[in-house]
Design a protein around this motif. Structure first.
Motif, PDB file in Angstrom:
ATOM      1  N   ARG A 325      -0.255   4.614 -10.307  1.00  0.00           N
ATOM      2  CA  ARG A 325      -0.250   4.415  -8.734  1.00  0.00           C
ATOM      3  C   ARG A 325      -1.034   5.325  -7.877  1.00  0.00           C
ATOM      4  O   ARG A 325      -1.409   4.625  -6.649  1.00  0.00           O
ATOM      5  CB  ARG A 325       1.479   4.661  -8.098  1.00  0.00           C
ATOM      6  CG  ARG A 325       2.466   3.938  -8.954  1.00  0.00           C
ATOM      7  CD  ARG A 325       2.560   2.485  -8.470  1.00  0.00           C
ATOM      8  NE  ARG A 325       3.016   2.452  -7.307  1.00  0.00           N
ATOM      9  CZ  ARG A 325       3.372   1.207  -6.467  1.00  0.00           C
ATOM     10  NH1 ARG A 325       3.088   0.210  -7.389  1.00  0.00           N
ATOM     11  NH2 ARG A 325       3.736   1.101  -5.402  1.00  0.00           N
ATOM     12  N   ALA A 326      -1.651   6.297  -8.411  1.00  0.00           N
ATOM     13  CA  ALA A 326      -2.746   7.089  -7.631  1.00  0.00           C
ATOM     14  C   ALA A 326      -3.408   7.673  -8.562  1.00  0.00           C
ATOM     15  O   ALA A 326      -3.257   7.869  -9.809  1.00  0.00           O
ATOM     16  CB  ALA A 326      -1.958   8.162  -6.820  1.00  0.00           C
ATOM     17  N   GLU A 396      -7.343   2.621   3.600  1.00  0.00           N
ATOM     18  CA  GLU A 396      -6.721   3.756   2.911  1.00  0.00           C
ATOM     19  C   GLU A 396      -7.086   3.739   1.400  1.00  0.00           C
ATOM     20  O   GLU A 396      -7.056   2.730   0.699  1.00  0.00           O
ATOM     21  CB  GLU A 396      -5.102   3.609   3.473  1.00  0.00           C
ATOM     22  CG  GLU A 396      -4.338   2.434   2.644  1.00  0.00           C
ATOM     23  CD  GLU A 396      -4.587   1.223   3.331  1.00  0.00           C
ATOM     24  OE1 GLU A 396      -3.647   0.199   3.110  1.00  0.00           O
ATOM     25  OE2 GLU A 396      -5.433   1.316   4.447  1.00  0.00           O
ATOM     26  N   GLU A 397      -6.675   5.051   1.007  1.00  0.00           N
ATOM     27  CA  GLU A 397      -6.800   5.516  -0.342  1.00  0.00           C
ATOM     28  C   GLU A 397      -5.962   4.388  -1.413  1.00  0.00           C
ATOM     29  O   GLU A 397      -6.162   4.103  -2.550  1.00  0.00           O
ATOM     30  CB  GLU A 397      -6.467   6.734  -0.807  1.00  0.00           C
ATOM     31  CG  GLU A 397      -6.342   7.182  -2.104  1.00  0.00           C
ATOM     32  CD  GLU A 397      -7.812   7.242  -2.600  1.00  0.00           C
ATOM     33  OE1 GLU A 397      -8.083   7.202  -4.086  1.00  0.00           O
ATOM     34  OE2 GLU A 397      -8.977   7.257  -2.012  1.00  0.00           O
ATOM     35  N   ARG A 398      -4.748   4.099  -0.834  1.00  0.00           N
ATOM     36  CA  ARG A 398      -3.863   3.379  -1.769  1.00  0.00           C
ATOM     37  C   ARG A 398      -4.505   2.223  -1.964  1.00  0.00           C
ATOM     38  O   ARG A 398      -4.259   1.455  -3.219  1.00  0.00           O
ATOM     39  CB  ARG A 398      -2.466   3.350  -0.946  1.00  0.00           C
ATOM     40  CG  ARG A 398      -1.223   2.460  -1.775  1.00  0.00           C
ATOM     41  CD  ARG A 398       0.000   2.337  -1.072  1.00  0.00           C
ATOM     42  NE  ARG A 398       1.068   2.001  -1.806  1.00  0.00           N
ATOM     43  CZ  ARG A 398       2.232   1.746  -1.349  1.00  0.00           C
ATOM     44  NH1 ARG A 398       2.658   2.225  -0.127  1.00  0.00           N
ATOM     45  NH2 ARG A 398       3.036   1.014  -2.113  1.00  0.00           N
ATOM     46  N   TRP A 401      -7.177   2.256  -4.376  1.00  0.00           N
ATOM     47  CA  TRP A 401      -7.091   2.520  -5.776  1.00  0.00           C
ATOM     48  C   TRP A 401      -6.402   1.138  -6.324  1.00  0.00           C
ATOM     49  O   TRP A 401      -6.694   0.851  -7.549  1.00  0.00           O
ATOM     50  CB  TRP A 401      -6.182   3.750  -5.844  1.00  0.00           C
ATOM     51  CG  TRP A 401      -5.911   4.239  -7.359  1.00  0.00           C
ATOM     52  CD1 TRP A 401      -4.625   3.706  -8.001  1.00  0.00           C
ATOM     53  CD2 TRP A 401      -6.821   4.794  -8.283  1.00  0.00           C
ATOM     54  NE1 TRP A 401      -4.887   4.432  -9.241  1.00  0.00           N
ATOM     55  CE2 TRP A 401      -6.089   4.749  -9.508  1.00  0.00           C
ATOM     56  CE3 TRP A 401      -8.133   5.049  -8.173  1.00  0.00           C
ATOM     57  CZ2 TRP A 401      -6.637   5.421 -10.621  1.00  0.00           C
ATOM     58  CZ3 TRP A 401      -8.610   5.425  -9.175  1.00  0.00           C
ATOM     59  CH2 TRP A 401      -8.049   5.729 -10.424  1.00  0.00           C
ATOM     60  N   GLU A 460       0.892  -4.387  -4.428  1.00  0.00           N
ATOM     61  CA  GLU A 460       0.427  -3.136  -3.805  1.00  0.00           C
ATOM     62  C   GLU A 460       0.116  -2.216  -4.971  1.00  0.00           C
ATOM     63  O   GLU A 460      -0.710  -1.169  -4.713  1.00  0.00           O
ATOM     64  CB  GLU A 460       1.851  -2.522  -3.071  1.00  0.00           C
ATOM     65  CG  GLU A 460       2.200  -3.295  -1.897  1.00  0.00           C
ATOM     66  CD  GLU A 460       3.334  -2.586  -0.988  1.00  0.00           C
ATOM     67  OE1 GLU A 460       4.031  -1.972  -1.691  1.00  0.00           O
ATOM     68  OE2 GLU A 460       3.158  -3.095   0.191  1.00  0.00           O
TER      69      GLU A 460
END
Length: 566
Positions: A325-326, A396-398, A401, A460
């Motif tokens: 997820r990250a 945004e980073e989310r 990624w 997501e």
């Protein structure tokens, strides 16, 4: 039973040889791969073939010495048109074509390759179409050439018992060959004309340094004899010789081998090529040549060393596997332009064998300091695309990624052949029929002008929810004028999903689907056109039977473009 096993082994050997039909000792490597597949778990030929596919796509090739090539690996026979066409393709595309000629359908080939390398129907069809175009032969004629080829006839085996005088002659020939090989491998001078070197301070004088300002690095950069041998070896390369003047990027000792990295100068209209020359014990030569995506500085994978060459204006190098997820960033030390090795366990068949690099672009002459993202493989032949996001402000980073995960791990792009990638978000929201929240991601290759990009719906977390659609990137370079269309399948029916950037005021469908349109009048959210397609019922229809439909995008300035979901 023995005859059946021999027949299966012969088919496996032929398939393996044709995939490995270049490089060192293809017959010996093919025999090793076929033997591993044949002696696996019980099963008929299809099961053995599936094991062979895994061996060919996942196991690194074994090393073979010059002595082995001279004494045990004869020259292959002349190639027919099909073998010649296959040799122009990368190994995974050769395998796709050969599986088709072995009787598998396009979906079956995609399913066979899928566990080891992300592959869809279009990848298989593109590879087979390339062979069709190069040969001009139909499928039956291609199959006839392949089935008539017997790799075991390439080598004449000696009798098991030889007279003493024949053994003495063979020993004398072997000694003579070793002497000749030794004299070749220890000769210090191999012609004049070493590579040129860039001024070490040139990159500090420009705010946008590129490969033209990349200085020579490495502890062996002053070894004139080594550099001459490397340059001459590349000039003598039979398939990918350099164009224009040859320059040195790196010369040093890596894992016990002398390594020289060179690049050519084809001119302003073409991207340069990069060659890697190795000298190891009993072997030397150019082991890979790859055309760079563009002329800007980028990471360069060094052979199978798990290390990367970095230009001096890229600093603070970090790497992560594009999963989870990250990101879990791992800092990489850089010494004299060379990174420390990445864990070899990172490079598995997942995510197309690519990892994500984040660096800081920090020129010395007052240029803009910014973060740089790049995807790189362990394969020196594969592309190393840089990635950027055209949205302003920076997403945004989310999302970044999730987009990287979709591209590397979910088949949203074929990285081994791509140029630099531009990843954009046209729309985010809830899908109908309980499909959940999704984002329409656009994937466009910036270095391929007039080439349509692709689009995909992702979750997501970066999971692909649809197959690839199309964008209008062949007619627009502005993210604000971007439009995309694709098919998405819910449990109940197909849906045509189209979205566009803020410079597009209206979307309209034309074709076999009911005519629908959406415009921006009185709306602040992203422009989205969602049209129900055919119901799936108890059985999901094939994509080939979906309605023929196009989406027309009308821009604010009066221009319009047409996008197809294919």
């Amino acid at each position: 039973m023995l005859t059946v096993n021999r027949a299966d082994y012969a088919r496996l050997l032929r398939l393996a040889y044709l995939v490995l039909d270049d490089g060192d000792a293809p017959l010996a490597r093919a025999r090793r791969a076929a033997a591993r597949a044949a002696r696996g778990r019980p099963g008929g030929y299809p099961a053995k073939r599936a094991r062979l596919v895994g061996v060919l796509l996942t196991e690194p090739p074994a090393g073979w010495s010059p002595l082995h090539r001279v004494l045990f690996e004869p020259a292959p026979p002349p190639r027919g048109p099909v073998r010649e066409a296959l040799s122009e393709l990368p190994p995974h595309e050769r395998l796709a074509c050969l599986l088709r000629l072995d009787g598998l359908t396009v979906p079956e080939v995609a399913a066979e390759l899928g566990p080891h390398r992300p592959t869809d129907f279009r990848d298989v069809e593109r590879a087979t179409a390339a062979v069709d175009a190069r040969t001009g032969l139909d499928e039956a004629a291609q199959r006839a050439e392949i089935e008539a080829f017997d790799p075991d006839l390439v080598r004449l085996r000696p009798p098991s018992v030889r007279p003493a005088w024949r053994a003495a002659v063979a020993a004398a020939v072997a000694v003579a060959l070793l002497a000749v090989a030794g004299s070749v491998l220890t000769r210090a001078e191999e012609g004049a004309g070493g590579p040129a070197a860039v001024d070490p301070g040139a990159w500090r004088k420009t705010p946008a340094p590129s490969i033209n300002e990349w200085p020579a690095q490495g502890g062996l950069r002053h070894d004139a004899a080594l550099l001459r041998r490397a340059a001459e070896a590349w000039r003598d390369h039979h398939r990918h010789p350099p164009v224009g003047r040859v320059f040195l990027l790196y010369a040093g000792t890596v894992d016990g081998a002398s390594l020289v990295v060179l690049r050519d100068t084809p001119g302003a209209r073409d991207a340069p090529s990069m060659a890697q020359y190795f000298e190891r014990r009993l072997s030397r030569g150019v082991e890979s040549v790859r055309r760079l995506g563009n002329g800007t500085g980028q990471l360069i994978m060094l052979g199978m060393t798990w290390r990367y060459l970095v230009p001096p204006w890229l600093q603070d190098v970090r790497a992560a596997v594009p999963e989870g997820r990250a990101p879990d960033w791992t800092p990489l030390p850089v010494r004299d332009g060379l990174t420390g090795p990445l864990p070899w366990t990172w490079f598995t068949p997942r995510c197309q064998n690519y990892v994500v690099f984040r660096m800081i672009f920090r020129p010395a002459a007052g240029g803009t300091v910014r973060a740089v993202t790049q995807l790189a493989s362990h394969d020196p032949w594969s592309a190393a695309p840089r990635v950027w996001f055209p949205d302003r402000p920076e997403p945004e980073e989310r999302f970044r990624w999730a987009a990287l995960h979709a591209v590397a791990c979910e088949g949203a792009a074929t990285l081994s052949e791509s140029g630099d990638l531009r990843l954009g978000r046209l729309w985010s929201g809830e899908l109908p029929d309980g499909g959940g929240r999704a984002t329409l991601l656009t994937v466009d290759a910036s270095s391929q002008w007039a080439a349509p990009g692709s689009a995909v719906l992702i979750s997501e977390g970066g999971k692909a929810l649809s197959e690839r659609g199309r964008t209008n990137s062949d007619t627009t370079s502005s993210a604000a004028s971007m439009a995309a269309a694709l098919w998405w399948r819910s449990p109940r029916r197909w849906h045509l999903v189209a979205a566009a950037g803020p410079n597009v005021r209206r979307l309209k469908t034309v074709g076999e689907l009911d005519s629908r349109e959406e415009d921006t009048a009185g709306k602040d959210e992203a422009l989205l056109l969602l049209v129900p397609g055919p119901r799936t019922g108890g059985r999901l229809p094939e994509r080939a039977h979906l309605p023929v439909v196009h989406v027309v995008a009308y821009e604010n300035d009066g221009d319009r473009t047409v996008v197809s979901p294919w």
